[in-house]
Scaffold this active site. Structure first.
Site, PDB file in Angstrom:
ATOM      1  N   GLY A 165       0.808  -1.216   0.000  1.00 56.29           N
ATOM      2  CA  GLY A 165       0.000   0.000   0.000  1.00 56.29           C
ATOM      3  C   GLY A 165       0.842   1.267   0.000  1.00 56.29           C
ATOM      4  N   GLY A 166       2.125   1.148  -0.361  1.00 56.52           N
ATOM      5  CA  GLY A 166       2.913   2.357  -0.590  1.00 56.52           C
ATOM      6  C   GLY A 166       3.707   2.876   0.598  1.00 56.52           C
ATOM      7  N   GLU A 201      14.101  -2.770  -6.045  1.00 55.67           N
ATOM      8  CA  GLU A 201      13.588  -3.255  -7.330  1.00 55.67           C
ATOM      9  C   GLU A 201      13.840  -2.184  -8.376  1.00 55.67           C
ATOM     10  OE1 GLU A 201       9.352  -3.791  -7.074  1.00 55.67           O
ATOM     11  OE2 GLU A 201       9.503  -5.807  -6.255  1.00 55.67           O
ATOM     12  N   TYR A 203      12.676   0.455 -10.912  1.00 56.04           N
ATOM     13  CA  TYR A 203      11.464   1.265 -10.873  1.00 56.04           C
ATOM     14  C   TYR A 203      10.777   1.220 -12.240  1.00 56.04           C
ATOM     15  CZ  TYR A 203       8.349   5.231 -10.222  1.00 56.04           C
ATOM     16  OH  TYR A 203       7.244   6.018 -10.136  1.00 56.04           O
ATOM     17  N   HIS A 209      -1.820  -0.627 -12.804  1.00 55.68           N
ATOM     18  CA  HIS A 209      -2.081  -1.565 -11.712  1.00 55.68           C
ATOM     19  C   HIS A 209      -3.178  -2.505 -12.192  1.00 55.68           C
ATOM     20  CE1 HIS A 209      -3.050  -2.482  -7.284  1.00 55.68           C
ATOM     21  NE2 HIS A 209      -3.959  -3.115  -7.990  1.00 55.68           N
ATOM     22  N   HIS A 236      -1.905   6.047  -3.154  1.00 54.87           N
ATOM     23  CA  HIS A 236      -2.075   4.610  -2.955  1.00 54.87           C
ATOM     24  C   HIS A 236      -3.467   4.211  -2.510  1.00 54.87           C
ATOM     25  CE1 HIS A 236       2.109   4.506  -3.781  1.00 54.87           C
ATOM     26  NE2 HIS A 236       2.387   5.253  -2.740  1.00 54.87           N
ATOM     27  N   ARG A 293      -7.773 -11.306   1.029  1.00 56.12           N
ATOM     28  CA  ARG A 293      -9.073 -10.908   1.584  1.00 56.12           C
ATOM     29  C   ARG A 293     -10.027 -10.624   0.427  1.00 56.12           C
ATOM     30  NH1 ARG A 293      -5.738  -6.149   1.616  1.00 56.12           N
ATOM     31  NH2 ARG A 293      -6.541  -4.742   0.021  1.00 56.12           N
ATOM     32  N   VAL A 296     -12.391  -4.188  -1.712  1.00 59.57           N
ATOM     33  CA  VAL A 296     -13.402  -3.158  -1.931  1.00 59.57           C
ATOM     34  C   VAL A 296     -13.997  -3.273  -3.347  1.00 59.57           C
ATOM     35  CG1 VAL A 296     -13.795  -0.665  -2.083  1.00 59.57           C
ATOM     36  CG2 VAL A 296     -12.269  -1.563  -0.322  1.00 59.57           C
TER      37      VAL A 296
END
Ligand code: MV4
Length: 450
Positions: A165-166, A201, A203, A209, A236, A293, A296
């Site tokens: 989540g950033g 990593e 970039y 996404h 994010h 999970r 949303v």
């Protein structure tokens, strides 16, 4: 099947889960904090139990209190929703030791995917592409760090192993900035997660996404569903999601879907989960993380496939089998979701809690609304600012956009500020119409000069 499910959540997702329980013929218990006693999820459930005061740490995160509520009410399973305890392995363990089924994957699967360095390694072994980067954690004391960074190539990104989540991320443009970035990322990670492990990593610039919904049963079968494009985000936080992605061809969908399936198989995944990828301009894709999970944005997948993901999740947790294959799933149209947050987009998205004096949700052809808000409801300041989701479905993308715009216009919500006006701007934007969506969309096209 379970006899009674306790829903360990609030808001729109608690309402969504309760509806699934009812359709399955399972009794359902709501929990709530003191200030949430008049919430929609409390009214929808068969029974409800107060688990503590307003602050989430004393109620929706209060494990002893929630377990007691399950035992008092005789629930044989707990659905955690998203957020709160949904990815808490300790909670999953406590449920198990009390003989209550945690509706989610095994605690081992949650653990492995929660540790980003371990997950990277596991994905490489499973043949799932990851972004070129370090094998394991890096530190400034490592004499080979500059050599490794040079080999990966600049710009690169430093990420926290416990992150996601950033949080704890730093982009490094040049060799001169590397040491400092690693040290700062470590300090940030230590403060945020109590774990200072970071890794590096390459970039990927202006990535998309793209994520795949997967479902797994206890016999080891895993299927993937068509992708969701969640490229439109702010700090994010996803704002708009759609499915299918305007960027992904049928060929790429099958390749990435299979990679997502392999990712899930590597942790013997049961129930529903999401494999997130970064996709660059040439269509190269890289595993980013897996969310263990229900998410949303699950409704966009539901409306274009006709699959009820929450009912499937509950059935799979109860030990039932998957009854279809990825190849059986048809894409029935195009869907877009706009997240409606109680925030003021004109004042840097500051939360805008308070009383909703007037609320008329949109409806009609192709519109689905997920919300717990009703006229007169007071949005508390304690929790997440998500107050609803509008999902527009059309036979194609243009129709879905037109329906979303119509729904946003139709909706009346007074007394608080929301992100709805921002969504209108996005839905009317030329680049959005073209499907030219990537993670820099908002700063580039909507907030430029601000
Ligand atoms: C990246 C990246 C570029 N290259 N990793 C952001 C959230 C976290 N899960 C990972 N993120 C990113 N990782 C590499 N190697 C760019 C981002 C990123 C991003 C990713 C998805 C959606 C929005 C984003 C916004 C900024 C940065």
């Amino acid at each position: 099947m379970f006899k009674k499910i306790l829903v360990a959540n609030r808001g729109e997702i608690a309402c969504r889960v309760i509806k699934a329980c009812k359709e399955l013929g399972v009794k359902v218990v709501a929990i709530h904090s003191e200030i949430d006693k008049d919430c929609a999820h409390v009214r929808l459930a068969d029974e409800s139990i107060c688990v503590g005061p307003g602050p989430a740490s004393e109620s929706y995160l209060n494990i002893p209190s929630i377990i007691s509520a399950a035992e008092i009410s005789g629930a044989d399973a707990i659905h955690p929703g998203y957020g709160f305890l949904a990815e808490n392995t300790y909670f999953a363990e406590v449920c198990e030791s009390c003989g209550i089924k945690f509706i989610g994957p095994s605690k081992e699967a949650i653990d492995k995917m929660g540790d980003k360095i371990a997950a990277r390694e596991l994905m490489m072994k499973a043949g799932v592409p990851v972004v070129p980067g370090s094998d394991g954690p890096v530190s400034i004391d490592d004499p080979n760090i500059f050599k490794l960074a040079k080999k990966i190539g600049y710009p690169l990104i430093v990420k926290a192993s416990a992150g996601g989540g950033g949080k704890g991320m730093r982009v490094v443009a040049t060799e001169e900035a590397l040491e400092n970035a690693i040290a700062m990322a470590q300090t940030e990670a230590k403060a945020a997660f109590g774990d200072e492990s970071v890794y590096i990593e390459k970039y990927i610039e202006e990535p998309r996404h793209i994520e795949f919904q997967i479902l797994g049963d206890s016999k080891g079968k895993v299927v993937y569903l068509p992708e969701r494009d969640c490229s439109i985000q702010r700090r994010h936080q996803k704002l708009v999601e759609e499915s299918p992605s305007p960027f992904i061809s049928a060929h790429l969908r099958r390749k990435m879907g299979r990679a997502a399936r392999h990712a899930a198989e590597a942790v013997k995944y049961v129930t529903v989960g999401t494999v997130e990828f970064l996709v660059d301009k040439s269509g190269h894709y890289y595993f980013m993380e897996m969310n263990t999970r229900i998410q949303v944005e699950h409704p966009v997948t539901e409306v274009i496939t006709g699959i009820d993901l929450v009912k499937e999740q509950i059935r799979l947790a109860a030990g039932e089998r998957l009854t279809f294959d990825s190849g059986d799933v048809k894409i029935l149209g195009h869907a877009i979701e706009c997240r409606i947050n109680a925030e003021d987009p004109d004042r840097d998205f500051i939360p805008s809690p308070g009383k909703v004096t007037q609320f008329i949700p949109p409806g009609g052809p192709g519109i689905r609304v997920e919300t717990h808000v009703y006229p007169g409801y007071t949005i508390p300041s304690f929790y997440d600012s998500l107050i609803g989701k509008i999902i527009a479905m059309g036979s194609n993308r243009a129709e879905a956009i037109a329906r979303m715009l119509r729904a946003l216009d139709e909706m009346v919500i007074e007394g608080i500020k929301t992100t709805a006006p921002l969504h209108k701007k996005i839905m009317q934007h030329d680049y959005y119409h073209k499907g030219d969506v990537y993670t820099d969309f908002l700063p580039k096209h909507i907030f430029r000069g601000r």
